[in-house]
Scaffold this active site. Structure first.
Site, PDB file in Angstrom:
ATOM      1  N   GLY A 154     -62.460 -44.209  47.282  1.00 26.50           N
ATOM      2  CA  GLY A 154     -63.343 -45.583  48.745  1.00 26.50           C
ATOM      3  C   GLY A 154     -64.207 -45.395  48.920  1.00 26.50           C
ATOM      4  O   GLY A 154     -65.750 -45.307  48.818  1.00 26.50           O
ATOM      5  N   GLY A 207     -48.729 -56.193  49.813  1.00 30.09           N
ATOM      6  CA  GLY A 207     -50.061 -56.492  49.341  1.00 30.09           C
ATOM      7  C   GLY A 207     -50.757 -54.921  48.637  1.00 30.09           C
ATOM      8  O   GLY A 207     -51.877 -54.879  48.663  1.00 30.09           O
ATOM      9  N   GLU A 210     -49.720 -53.409  43.376  1.00 29.24           N
ATOM     10  CA  GLU A 210     -49.990 -55.103  42.225  1.00 29.24           C
ATOM     11  C   GLU A 210     -48.503 -55.626  41.709  1.00 29.24           C
ATOM     12  O   GLU A 210     -47.347 -54.627  41.761  1.00 29.24           O
ATOM     13  CB  GLU A 210     -50.637 -54.836  41.296  1.00 29.24           C
ATOM     14  CG  GLU A 210     -51.689 -54.028  41.614  1.00 29.24           C
ATOM     15  CD  GLU A 210     -53.366 -54.658  41.349  1.00 29.24           C
ATOM     16  OE1 GLU A 210     -53.425 -55.214  40.678  1.00 29.24           O
ATOM     17  OE2 GLU A 210     -54.623 -54.121  42.004  1.00 29.24           O
ATOM     18  N   LYS A 225     -60.067 -41.106  38.083  1.00 30.18           N
ATOM     19  CA  LYS A 225     -60.747 -40.381  39.456  1.00 30.18           C
ATOM     20  C   LYS A 225     -60.735 -39.252  39.380  1.00 30.18           C
ATOM     21  O   LYS A 225     -61.658 -38.496  39.646  1.00 30.18           O
ATOM     22  CB  LYS A 225     -60.199 -41.372  41.067  1.00 30.18           C
ATOM     23  CG  LYS A 225     -60.043 -42.668  41.078  1.00 30.18           C
ATOM     24  CD  LYS A 225     -58.957 -42.806  42.239  1.00 30.18           C
ATOM     25  CE  LYS A 225     -58.950 -44.563  42.081  1.00 30.18           C
ATOM     26  NZ  LYS A 225     -58.117 -44.565  43.328  1.00 30.18           N
TER      27      LYS A 225
HETATM   28  N1  LIG Z   1     -60.244 -53.329  45.877  1.00 30.17           N
HETATM   29  C1  LIG Z   1     -61.090 -52.192  46.370  1.00 30.17           C
HETATM   30  O1  LIG Z   1     -60.601 -52.029  47.351  1.00 30.17           O
HETATM   31  C2  LIG Z   1     -61.342 -50.828  45.469  1.00 30.17           C
HETATM   32  C3  LIG Z   1     -61.910 -49.784  45.986  1.00 30.17           C
HETATM   33  C4  LIG Z   1     -62.594 -49.108  45.193  1.00 30.17           C
HETATM   34  C5  LIG Z   1     -63.346 -49.353  43.654  1.00 30.17           C
HETATM   35  N2  LIG Z   1     -63.451 -50.636  43.607  1.00 30.17           N
HETATM   36  C6  LIG Z   1     -63.924 -51.070  41.805  1.00 30.17           C
HETATM   37  O2  LIG Z   1     -64.810 -52.443  42.655  1.00 30.17           O
HETATM   38  C7  LIG Z   1     -65.122 -53.261  41.789  1.00 30.17           C
HETATM   39  C8  LIG Z   1     -64.631 -54.712  42.421  1.00 30.17           C
HETATM   40  O3  LIG Z   1     -63.503 -54.616  43.170  1.00 30.17           O
HETATM   41  P1  LIG Z   1     -63.125 -55.777  43.689  1.00 30.17           P
HETATM   42  O4  LIG Z   1     -61.527 -55.414  44.280  1.00 30.17           O
HETATM   43  O5  LIG Z   1     -63.500 -55.868  44.641  1.00 30.17           O
HETATM   44  O6  LIG Z   1     -62.527 -57.034  42.609  1.00 30.17           O
HETATM   45  P2  LIG Z   1     -62.304 -58.785  42.706  1.00 30.17           P
HETATM   46  O7  LIG Z   1     -62.217 -59.020  44.275  1.00 30.17           O
HETATM   47  O8  LIG Z   1     -61.795 -58.862  41.167  1.00 30.17           O
HETATM   48  O9  LIG Z   1     -63.739 -59.329  42.407  1.00 30.17           O
HETATM   49  C9  LIG Z   1     -64.246 -58.973  41.217  1.00 30.17           C
HETATM   50  C10 LIG Z   1     -65.628 -60.335  41.083  1.00 30.17           C
HETATM   51  O10 LIG Z   1     -66.195 -60.139  39.989  1.00 30.17           O
HETATM   52  C11 LIG Z   1     -65.945 -61.350  39.183  1.00 30.17           C
HETATM   53  N3  LIG Z   1     -65.561 -61.349  38.107  1.00 30.17           N
HETATM   54  C12 LIG Z   1     -65.241 -60.606  37.444  1.00 30.17           C
HETATM   55  N4  LIG Z   1     -65.224 -60.801  35.653  1.00 30.17           N
HETATM   56  C13 LIG Z   1     -66.780 -61.464  35.701  1.00 30.17           C
HETATM   57  C14 LIG Z   1     -67.427 -61.370  34.791  1.00 30.17           C
HETATM   58  N5  LIG Z   1     -66.988 -62.145  33.672  1.00 30.17           N
HETATM   59  N6  LIG Z   1     -68.832 -62.899  35.282  1.00 30.17           N
HETATM   60  C15 LIG Z   1     -68.899 -62.776  36.308  1.00 30.17           C
HETATM   61  N7  LIG Z   1     -67.602 -62.464  37.450  1.00 30.17           N
HETATM   62  C16 LIG Z   1     -67.048 -62.307  37.528  1.00 30.17           C
HETATM   63  C17 LIG Z   1     -64.838 -62.056  39.904  1.00 30.17           C
HETATM   64  O11 LIG Z   1     -64.787 -63.397  39.836  1.00 30.17           O
HETATM   65  P3  LIG Z   1     -63.377 -63.949  39.637  1.00 30.17           P
HETATM   66  O12 LIG Z   1     -63.084 -64.623  41.259  1.00 30.17           O
HETATM   67  O13 LIG Z   1     -63.165 -65.726  38.727  1.00 30.17           O
HETATM   68  O14 LIG Z   1     -62.322 -63.566  39.252  1.00 30.17           O
HETATM   69  C18 LIG Z   1     -64.657 -61.446  41.477  1.00 30.17           C
HETATM   70  O15 LIG Z   1     -65.373 -62.441  41.963  1.00 30.17           O
HETATM   71  C19 LIG Z   1     -63.671 -52.623  40.818  1.00 30.17           C
HETATM   72  O16 LIG Z   1     -64.767 -51.981  39.387  1.00 30.17           O
HETATM   73  C20 LIG Z   1     -62.717 -51.395  41.347  1.00 30.17           C
HETATM   74  O17 LIG Z   1     -62.346 -50.474  40.832  1.00 30.17           O
HETATM   75  C21 LIG Z   1     -62.571 -51.958  44.457  1.00 30.17           C
END
Ligand SMILES: NC(=O)c1ccc[n+]([C@@H]2O[C@H](COP(=O)([O-])OP(=O)(O)OC[C@H]3O[C@@H](n4cnc5c(N)ncnc54)[C@H](OP(=O)(O)O)[C@@H]3O)[C@@H](O)[C@H]2O)c1
Length: 449
Positions: A154, A207, A210, A225
């Site tokens: 992160g 939360g 998952e 990672k």
């Molecule tokens: N959250 C964390 O703490 C964290 C930490 C480190 C790394 N990451 C990485 O960061 C990335 C994003 O994570 P996140 O937590 O922000 O995920 P998220 O909340 O699920 O956000 C993903 C977004 O992308 C959209 N999306 C998914 N597939 C799509 C597609 N085919 N076309 C257009 N839009 C699309 C989703 O739309 P919908 O809402 O319609 O599904 C959602 O708005 C991931 O690779 C994750 O592994 C996250």
């Protein structure tokens, strides 16, 4: 935003020649940023980018499916909201920020962006662990950068710290706590004496875990990672399927009691190291392990992460902090954007040495081990165990037995002198066939250094 945005001279000439355009940040010019994926991290990235109106980065596009349902108030009016990735990819943005996650279509969109002469920043651990070397090669070919600092830990600047801050060293070991969910569960079990199932349920209710915790609990998330860290720090290419994973679900409350007797606790440890010989072999695994109570890593609480990098010259460096969450992760994304904006010359990241392929990959560490047995007690058990272990050249260090267990389900622990875990596993297969077990013995490495 009043300053002109950087226009690539190369992009004009390349469209005539038919070769890929080469966008290079021009000093002092604004760089257009297009964001795909307006979820938890994407929203925070947009917030951070649009707060800094005097910097070199300007957010021009936000793309997400069903974009109308995603629109939020308070962002600058010039931002173009779209649900068409094609529109963003064919626009004049200089840098694509990919935050949708998953292998596809994220991978294809990143390849298209690089081929179109855009640099890329992503937090996508799954994609980078699977396709990192290929994407870095493509970026290098196109004279662009791909940065993925947010994909591990992160907001912790582990990748940038290792790649930039420790570039002068020769790292031979990377290890740490890379999954906040497992760390939360294990620290709860330790603090409250609860079972794995109770701690997991609590993590899910709050939360931190998952509904389907498989990827975290089995070690798959940490493994992705570790693959990225191995490539960034040890300069070795390894595939996820080459790294052994062992679940934390086999840990019981009693293991924390015995661990404490040994001045240790238990955490999910991801570890990769060049072997001691010629350094071409990689030893890597994700598994629960005993670590000293007095160590820094034992003090990583709840959902925090910690990465240690050990080099030949600077010794051990430690990076720690929040390993997830929208805002911390967005800091890593925006820091990567700043790094790209700062480099007006040849792209630094893509000039780093391409990682080598190790001669072999294994999961065996030569360390002391903890083995917990649950047996239907009868005389001679210790002697039988010692006989098998000695056949494999393994010496017992100590035997611990807490009072109060019923004879039909008696739990005790053996600690073993340093031995190769693959040799020990063969011995334990033989031991598991003995007739007194109530449950399969649990074997954990002890990482005491
Ligand atoms: N959250 C964390 O703490 C964290 C930490 C480190 C790394 N990451 C990485 O960061 C990335 C994003 O994570 P996140 O937590 O922000 O995920 P998220 O909340 O699920 O956000 C993903 C977004 O992308 C959209 N999306 C998914 N597939 C799509 C597609 N085919 N076309 C257009 N839009 C699309 C989703 O739309 P919908 O809402 O319609 O599904 C959602 O708005 C991931 O690779 C994750 O592994 C996250």
């Amino acid at each position: 935003v009043t300053e002109p945005v950087a226009q690539s001279r190369a992009s004009k000439s390349s469209s005539r020649s038919g070769t890929a355009p080469k966008r290079r940040p021009q000093p002092g010019k604004k760089l257009k940023v297009g964001l795909i994926g307006f979820g938890t991290v994407g929203r925070s990235v947009a917030k951070l980018l649009t707060r800094d109106t005097h910097g070199r980065l300007v957010l021009t596009h936000i793309c997400n499916r069903n974009i109308e349902s995603k629109r939020v108030a308070g962002l600058p009016a010039h931002i173009k909201w779209t649900d068409s990735a094609d529109e963003l990819l064919s626009s004049d943005v200089d840098i694509l920020v990919e935050l949708i996650g998953g292998l596809e279509p994220a991978g294809e969109w990143i390849r298209r962006a690089l081929r179109a002469g855009k640099s890329v920043v992503t937090a996508n651990k799954l994609l980078i662990s699977e396709c990192g070397p290929e994407l870095v090669k493509l970026a290098r070919k196109m004279g662009q950068r791909i940065e993925f600092g947010a994909s591990v830990g992160g907001g912790i600047p582990a990748i940038i710290g290792i790649q930039e801050g420790l570039a002068g060293d020769r790292l031979y070991k990377i290890s740490g706590i890379l999954n906040g969910t497992c760390n939360y569960i294990l620290t709860k079990m330790e603090a409250n004496g609860t079972s794995f199932a109770v701690a997991l349920k609590e993590a899910q209710e709050l939360g931190y875990a998952e509904a389907d915790p498989t990827s975290d609990v089995e070690g798959f998330d940490s493994r992705a990672k570790l693959v990225i860290l191995t490539q960034a720090g040890l300069r070795m290419q390894v595939r996820s399927d080459q790294i052994a994973c062992r679940p934390i679900s086999s840990i019981e409350a009693v293991d924390f009691v015995y661990a404490r007797e040994l001045n240790c606790t238990i955490r999910q440890i991801s570890s990769a190291q060049r072997d001691n010989g010629d350094g071409t072999r990689l030893v890597a695994a994700v598994q629960p392990a005993l670590i000293p109570l007095a160590s820094l890593i034992a003090h990583v609480q709840g959902s925090e992460n910690l990465v240690t990098a050990t080099g030949e010259f600077a010794g051990r460096m430690v990076f720690s902090g929040f390993g997830a969450g929208g805002d911390p992760t967005a800091v890593a994304v925006v820091s990567d954007l700043h790094s790209i904006a700062r480099s007006a010359g040849p792209p630094a990241a893509v000039l780093r040495a391409i990682a080598e392929i190790p001669a072999s990959v294994g999961g065996e560490f030569t360390v002391p081990h903890y083995v917990r047995f649950v047996v239907n007690d009868r005389p001679g058990i210790i002697a039988e165990l010692a006989t098998v272990l000695s056949r494999y050249g393994i010496s017992i260090n100590a035997v611990l037995q807490k009072p109060g267990f019923p004879q039909s389900s008696l739990s005790f622990v053996m600690t073993l002198e340093p031995c190769d875990s693959s040799v020990l596993n063969r011995g334990l297969e033989e031991i598991a066939r003995l007739d007194f077990h109530v449950r399969k013995p649990l074997c954990l490495p002890m990482f005491l250094e």
